[in-house]
Design an enzyme around this catalytic site. Structure first.
Site, mmCIF file in Angstrom:
data_model
loop_
_atom_site.group_PDB
_atom_site.id
_atom_site.type_symbol
_atom_site.label_atom_id
_atom_site.label_comp_id
_atom_site.label_asym_id
_atom_site.label_seq_id
_atom_site.Cartn_x
_atom_site.Cartn_y
_atom_site.Cartn_z
ATOM 1 N N GLY A 28 0.931 5.193 1.549
ATOM 2 C CA GLY A 28 0.359 6.097 2.538
ATOM 3 C C GLY A 28 0.722 7.536 2.271
ATOM 4 O O GLY A 28 1.216 7.889 1.199
ATOM 5 N N SER A 29 0.503 8.377 3.273
ATOM 6 C CA SER A 29 0.725 9.809 3.107
ATOM 7 C C SER A 29 2.188 10.160 2.909
ATOM 8 O O SER A 29 2.527 11.106 2.204
ATOM 9 C CB SER A 29 0.188 10.568 4.326
ATOM 10 O OG SER A 29 -1.190 10.346 4.476
ATOM 11 N N PHE A 30 3.082 9.370 3.556
ATOM 12 C CA PHE A 30 4.493 9.750 3.531
ATOM 13 C C PHE A 30 5.391 8.673 2.921
ATOM 14 O O PHE A 30 6.597 8.810 2.941
ATOM 15 C CB PHE A 30 4.974 10.064 4.951
ATOM 16 C CG PHE A 30 4.136 11.083 5.661
ATOM 17 C CD1 PHE A 30 3.977 12.346 5.133
ATOM 18 C CD2 PHE A 30 3.480 10.774 6.838
ATOM 19 C CE1 PHE A 30 3.215 13.295 5.776
ATOM 20 C CE2 PHE A 30 2.710 11.720 7.488
ATOM 21 C CZ PHE A 30 2.569 12.989 6.953
ATOM 22 N N GLY A 31 4.840 7.621 2.417
ATOM 23 C CA GLY A 31 5.679 6.587 1.847
ATOM 24 C C GLY A 31 4.877 5.365 1.463
ATOM 25 O O GLY A 31 3.674 5.443 1.220
ATOM 26 N N GLY B 80 0.821 -1.207 0.000
ATOM 27 C CA GLY B 80 0.000 0.000 0.000
ATOM 28 C C GLY B 80 0.845 1.242 0.000
ATOM 29 O O GLY B 80 2.061 1.210 0.216
ATOM 30 N N LYS C 260 7.727 -0.528 6.256
ATOM 31 C CA LYS C 260 7.183 0.800 5.946
ATOM 32 C C LYS C 260 8.337 1.742 5.638
ATOM 33 O O LYS C 260 9.187 1.991 6.485
ATOM 34 C CB LYS C 260 6.377 1.328 7.131
ATOM 35 C CG LYS C 260 5.693 2.661 6.872
ATOM 36 C CD LYS C 260 4.845 3.057 8.082
ATOM 37 C CE LYS C 260 4.107 4.369 7.840
ATOM 38 N NZ LYS C 260 3.275 4.731 9.017
ATOM 39 N N ASP D 38 -5.689 9.499 14.457
ATOM 40 C CA ASP D 38 -6.027 9.153 13.069
ATOM 41 C C ASP D 38 -6.660 7.756 13.009
ATOM 42 O O ASP D 38 -6.323 6.933 12.157
ATOM 43 C CB ASP D 38 -4.776 9.200 12.190
ATOM 44 C CG ASP D 38 -5.125 9.301 10.693
ATOM 45 O OD1 ASP D 38 -6.281 9.624 10.372
ATOM 46 O OD2 ASP D 38 -4.235 9.031 9.869
#
Length: 879
Positions: free
Chosen positions: A703-706, A701, A721, A821
């Protein structure tokens, strides 16, 4: 006149050759196209052909000896009947628009001395029988489209003095063909594709004055004999493939040399000191070679020096050599960069010749300040002092250099404000002040520079707004760089008046507001960079007319609305970055959107669809219902709503009971993860191998930063991650997650394999975390994926799992932690369908006293206003 004409007519009866010439001239005329009636209007039977325009005859036999039709604007081809003019000595057809091939019949003209066909569009090869012109002195066929190899017969023209074939497409050897033509004074062969070496036999051309062989493909070294031709005045081998070192005595035997051009080759070694003997030099051009060492002489004796190019080498020494150039009163061009000259820029640079037009001393190791008196160089047109270490400010009187066309002061440490006097320079077309420490606002007077096309002020500390004046003036920008400053405010509507704009760089500033519709009037725009600001609202519909766009970057803003469909119709768009905004709706799949390496939409949580590689959720189609179907749906809802309410009640009661029991025990349930690996040292190479080079096949997947990758580490399946620190706030998110994960252990929280301090990541722009792998993915996919079902019991169990985790974070940690979040995509399911809360990039430690009347300073984080698809409001959950 009538008597003369009659006499010539009678004379032609006695000399049949006159009739041959007459017929040949008419044949030549028939293949020429004249621009107006008066050209060649005299070529008729009313007068003898010896009196026709451009024709001259010999006195004795009245045969045509000169045919001069130069600069008449003629088109057409050269008739082969020109070979019948057997007494011709001079052919001048230059400066016309003649096309076709050179007729082979020219080889019949044994008396021909001068052949000048230059400045036409002739094609084909030089006729092989040109060797028949045994008396040829001038062979001038430059600036055509001739091709092929030189005929070997050229080498038999022993009387040839001037050989000019420059600016054609000729190939093959040159000097091997003409090396025996010892009468040659001029060889002009630049801008062809000649090959081969320069033979030592060239030294036999003891009359050679001009040797121009630049822009070809000659190789090898320069022979010793070349520098023994004492008559040599021009030596030009610019832009070839020559190499080797220059002879130490290169300047001993050619005292008349005025033009010495060896630029753009591969010469090495030192520049010989004997060059200082060539005091007649007007041009020294050693640009772009591999010369090393100090310049072994000073320039005070080169009183005629006009041009000095030493840039693009590895020369060193003190930049004070500029002091010795002060006596060169005719100097027009000085180029010393790039090299390794060092020292403080001398004030004497302002005392150079007032004739100086081009000054380039950039890309050297020089420091100091720009002298205030540089304005003495009143004829300066080009100024390049970039990539040095200059300090101080730009002289405020710079505008006195009113002839300036290019100013390049990039990559220094210049500070202070940009002189407003620059707005007085009407000829200024390029101003490059990027990568300095310039402050304050951009002078609006720059908009008055009526010739300004290229303005680069990026990577400074400029602030303020972009005034209307910058775009209301007479400047017509082609490229406008303002990136990496502190500029703020909204964009002026007048920016849309820049109809010639091709590149606009406004990225990484503090601009805000909406993107003005008027930008859609910049129809030539090809490169648009507006990322890293605070723009909001939709992308204007007027952008549909910007079909020339090739690159677009709107990332890291607050833009919203749907992605415009017209982007998929832009024919040459190859880069589109819309990441980290609030776009919503369906992502197209055609054109640029079909290329995962060309389009970027990460960080827009409300997008769906797109190609598979973007890993976006499927779009939920809205069902249009009417009539009976509406009534059926209404009855269905009436049945579903009580069931859902009952489910929520069961979940709430179960969660409450479990929380109560937790508070009694105060004993956290530890994760089943073996924490013996928590101190395991993990390197970048290990992660690279574990994820097969972070391949897309292992991508779980984005995400917002990687991104998150599946991997096999020490025989265990893990999730890696990888955070890209180039993304805004990525570093902050990384540290937040590290701090949280070091302090928590619970069966319903995501397990970490390695502590953050145990990661040895070799890339400065990336960081990584290694987690326990969750084979059943996220709760979001189970709830909204469309192809997975969950029973009521499973849903209750998952709700209890999440309640356990949140209760632990709020009540059982040494310092309470707020997740900030929490949403289905951050709840991961293990192999037994146990829920684990993850993604602590926005988590915060709650250090304030717990009091119901005390407000929190954490602020709004995460997905603002988050509601799972299908809900119409945000439902807060309190534990």
């Amino acid at each position: 006149m009538q008597n003369i004409t009659l006499s010539l007519a009678l004379h032609s009866i006695d000399h049949p050759g006159n009739a041959t010439d007459h017929a040949a001239l008419l044949a030549i005329k028939s293949q020429l196209k004249v621009p107006s009636n008066w050209v060649l209007s005299s070529w008729n039977d009313s007068i003898h052909h010896c009196f026709w325009e451009g024709v001259k005859c010999g006195r004795k036999h009245k045969r045509v000896t000169v045919l001069d039709l130069s600069s008449r604007g003629l088109a057409g081809t050269i008739s082969p009947f020109i070979g019948n003019l057997s007494f011709l000595k001079i052919i001048n057809f230059y400066n016309n628009s003649l096309y076709g091939e050179i007729p082979t019949q020219l080889g019949n003209l044994v008396r021909l001395h001068v052949l000048q066909l230059f400045n036409n569009t002739l094609v084909g090869e030089i006729p092989g029988n040109i060797s028949g012109c045994v008396n040829l002195r001038v062979f001038f066929i430059a600036n055509n489209k001739l091709e092929g190899k030189l005929p070997t017969g050229l080498g038999a023209l022993s009387k040839l003095i001037h050989f000019l074939v420059h600016i054609n497409n000729l190939t093959g050897p040159l000097f091997d063909i003409i090396q025996n033509l010892t009468s040659l004074v001029t060889i002009a062969a630049i801008e062809n594709s000649f090959t081969g070496t320069i033979p030592n036999s060239i030294g036999r051309m003891h009359n050679l004055t001009i040797l121009e062989a630049g822009e070809n493909e000659f190789s090898g070294t320069l022979p010793t004999s070349l520098f023994n031709i004492s008559s040599l005045e021009v030596l030009d081998f610019n832009d070839n493939q020559l190499h080797g070192e220059l002879l130490a005595d290169v300047g001993v035997n050619i005292p008349r040399l005025t033009w010495f051009n060896l630029a753009v080759n591969n010469f090495t070694g030192l520049i010989p000191i004997t060059i200082q003997n060539l005091t007649a030099l007007e041009v020294i051009n050693f640009l772009e070679n591999n010369f090393i060492g100090n310049v072994p002489f000073y320039f005070g004796n080169f009183h005629k020096l006009n041009i000095l190019f030493l840039g693009g080498n590895f020369l060193k020494g003190d930049i004070n050599l500029i002091d010795t150039l002060v006596n060169c009163s005719q100097l027009r061009i000085l180029d010393l960069g790039p090299n390794h000259f060092s020292g403080i820029l001398p004030k004497s640079v302002a005392n150079l010749s007032t004739s100086l037009q081009d000054l380039n001393i950039g890309n050297n190791l020089i420091s100091g300040k720009i002298p205030e008196d540089i304005t003495n160089l009143k004829n300066l047109e080009m100024l390049w002092i970039d990539n040095c270490n200059l300090t101080g400010s730009i002289p405020q009187d710079f505008g006195k250099l009113y002839k300036l066309e290019q100013v390049v002061l990039s990559s220094n440490r210049l500070e202070g404000r940009i002189p407003s006097s620059l707005g007085n320079i009407s000829h200024l077309s390029g101003l490059y002040l990027d990568d300095n420490v310039l402050k304050e606002s951009i002078p609006p007077h720059l908009g008055n520079c009526q010739s300004l096309l290229y303005l680069n002020l990026s990577q400074n500390e400029l602030n303020g707004t972009l005034g209307d004046e910058l775009f209301e003036g007479s400047a017509t920008f082609i490229e406008l760089y303002m990136s990496h400053n502190h500029l703020e405010g909204s964009l002026p509507l007048e920016m849309g008046k820049q109809n010639n704009l091709v590149l606009l760089g406004l990225d990484n500033n503090k601009f805000s507001g909406i993107i003005p519709d008027s930008l859609g009037d910049c129809s030539d725009l090809q490169h648009l960079f507006m990322d890293g600001n605070s723009f909001e609202g939709n992308i204007p519909s007027s952008f549909a007319s910007l079909a020339s766009l090739q690159e677009i970057d709107f990332s890291r803003n607050n833009l919203s609305g749907p992605i415009p469909a017209f982007f998929s119709k832009f024919p040459i768009l190859y880069y589109l970055n819309l990441s980290y905004n609030d776009f919503e709706g369906r992502v197209p799949t055609n054109s640029v959107f079909a290329n995962v390496s060309a389009v970027f939409v990460t960080g827009n949580s409300r997008l769906c669809g797109g190609i598979k590689q973007l890993h976006l959720p499927k779009c939920i189609e809205k069902i249009k219902s009417s009539g009976k179907k509406k009534r059926i749906m209404s009855h269905t809802l009436k049945l579903i709503i009580p069931i859902v309410c009952a489910f929520i009640g069961v979940v709430a009661i179960s969660a409450g009971l479990y929380v109560a029991s937790i508070k009694k025990r105060k004993t956290p349930l530890l994760s089943g993860l073996t924490m013996g690996n928590a101190t395991m040292k993990v390197s970048y190479d290990m992660l690279l191998k574990a994820t097969t080079g972070f391949s897309s096949a292992n991508l779980l997947g984005i995400g917002s930063f990687g991104s998150v990758f599946k991997g096999i580490l020490d025989g265990k399946t893990v999730a890696v991650k990888v955070l890209n620190l180039q993304y805004r706030f990525a570093s902050k998110s990384f540290m937040a997650e590290c701090n949280v994960l070091r302090n928590i252990r619970h069966r319903n929280l995501i397990g970490i394999i390695t502590a953050c301090s145990s990661i040895d990541f070799q890339r400065n722009d990336f960081r990584a975390l290694v987690y326990e792998f969750m084979p059943n993915g996220s709760l979001d996919k189970w709830l909204h994926g469309g192809d997975r079902n969950m029973s009521l019991a499973q849903r209750v169990d998952l709700a209890i799992d999440v309640a356990h985790a949140i209760s632990y974070l709020h009540h059982d940690c040494e310092t309470p932690i707020v997740h900030c979040d929490l949403k289905p995509s951050n709840i991961l399911l293990d192999n037994d369908m146990v829920a684990h809360v993850g993604d602590f990039g926005l988590a915060r430690f709650l250090t304030q006293p717990r009091h119901p009347n005390q407000s929190s300073t954490i602020g709004i984080k995460g997905t603002i206003g988050y509601a799972a698809p299908g809900n119409n409001r945000v439902i807060p959950i309190y534990i």
